[in-house]
Design a protein around this motif. Structure first.
Motif, short mmCIF file in Angstrom:
data_model
loop_
_atom_site.label_atom_id
_atom_site.label_comp_id
_atom_site.label_asym_id
_atom_site.label_seq_id
_atom_site.Cartn_x
_atom_site.Cartn_y
_atom_site.Cartn_z
N ILE A 1 -44.64 11.58 -21.52
CA ILE A 1 -44.67 11.57 -20.05
C ILE A 1 -43.40 10.88 -19.58
N LYS A 2 -42.69 11.56 -18.67
CA LYS A 2 -41.49 10.97 -18.08
C LYS A 2 -41.60 11.03 -16.56
N LYS A 3 -41.19 9.93 -15.93
CA LYS A 3 -41.17 9.87 -14.46
C LYS A 3 -39.89 9.18 -14.03
N LYS A 4 -39.25 9.78 -13.06
CA LYS A 4 -38.07 9.14 -12.47
C LYS A 4 -38.52 8.06 -11.48
N ALA B 1 -49.48 4.50 -12.75
CA ALA B 1 -48.86 5.36 -13.77
C ALA B 1 -49.66 5.38 -15.08
N TRP C 1 -48.78 11.78 -8.73
CA TRP C 1 -48.17 10.47 -8.58
C TRP C 1 -49.29 9.44 -8.55
N ARG D 1 -43.02 12.79 -9.23
CA ARG D 1 -44.24 12.89 -10.03
C ARG D 1 -43.86 12.85 -11.51
N PRO D 2 -44.74 12.31 -12.34
CA PRO D 2 -44.48 12.33 -13.78
C PRO D 2 -44.62 13.75 -14.32
N TYR E 1 -52.57 7.51 -17.27
CA TYR E 1 -53.17 8.85 -17.37
C TYR E 1 -54.01 8.97 -18.64
#
Length: 152
Positions: free
Chosen positions: A7-10, A92, A88, A15-16, A94
């Protein structure tokens, strides 16, 4: 079956993004297993085509998320890769991702065990004329050959 994900999120209102791969091991491909398809718990945000969610919109405004459908690879290809946009979340976290992949793995292992218990088979056979019928017919065939050889 090996399931790997990331999982990557800026930073910010992005949104991730979940990327994952599922790979069948060679012995699993050799069993010609059907695909396991299930509705996961992995949340799909409203307007999941958008990579961002501004404050007060969509999931950040309390709108419900649906869920993604996940499945195992076809036994002929043996692998697949996927990508989901996640909602979002301030924290963070999940947990639905691991839970969903575990449920899919459990369903997969049921059909894996059933297929493995279907034992291999190789059988050959041959059926010929019975000796009784051969005795009855053989005298007529021999007589016919003698007559042909004698020119009759």
């Amino acid at each position: 079956m090996i399931i790997e994900w990331n999982i990557k999120k800026k930073r910010g209102n992005y949104r991730p993004v979940l990327t994952y791969s599922i790979t069948l091991e060679d012995f699993e491909k050799d069993l010609a297993l059907p695909q396991v398809v299930l509705q996961s718990e992995i949340p799909e945000p409203p307007q999941s085509w958008s990579t961002s969610c501004l404050p007060g919109q969509n999931e950040r405004d309390g709108k419900e998320c649906s869920t993604y459908r996940i499945y195992t690879p076809d036994h002929k290809t043996g692998s697949l890769e996927g990508k989901f946009v996640l909602p979002w979340r301030e924290n963070a976290v999940y947990p639905e991702i691991e839970n969903s992949f575990k449920v899919m793995r459990d369903h997969f292992e049921i059909i894996l065990k059933e297929a493995y218990n279907s034992l291999p088979l190789e059988e050959t056979g041959r059926v010929e004329m019975s000796p009784e019928t051969r005795r009855i017919i053989s005298s007529g065939i021999v007589s016919e050959k003698f007559l042909k050889a004698a020119g009759f």
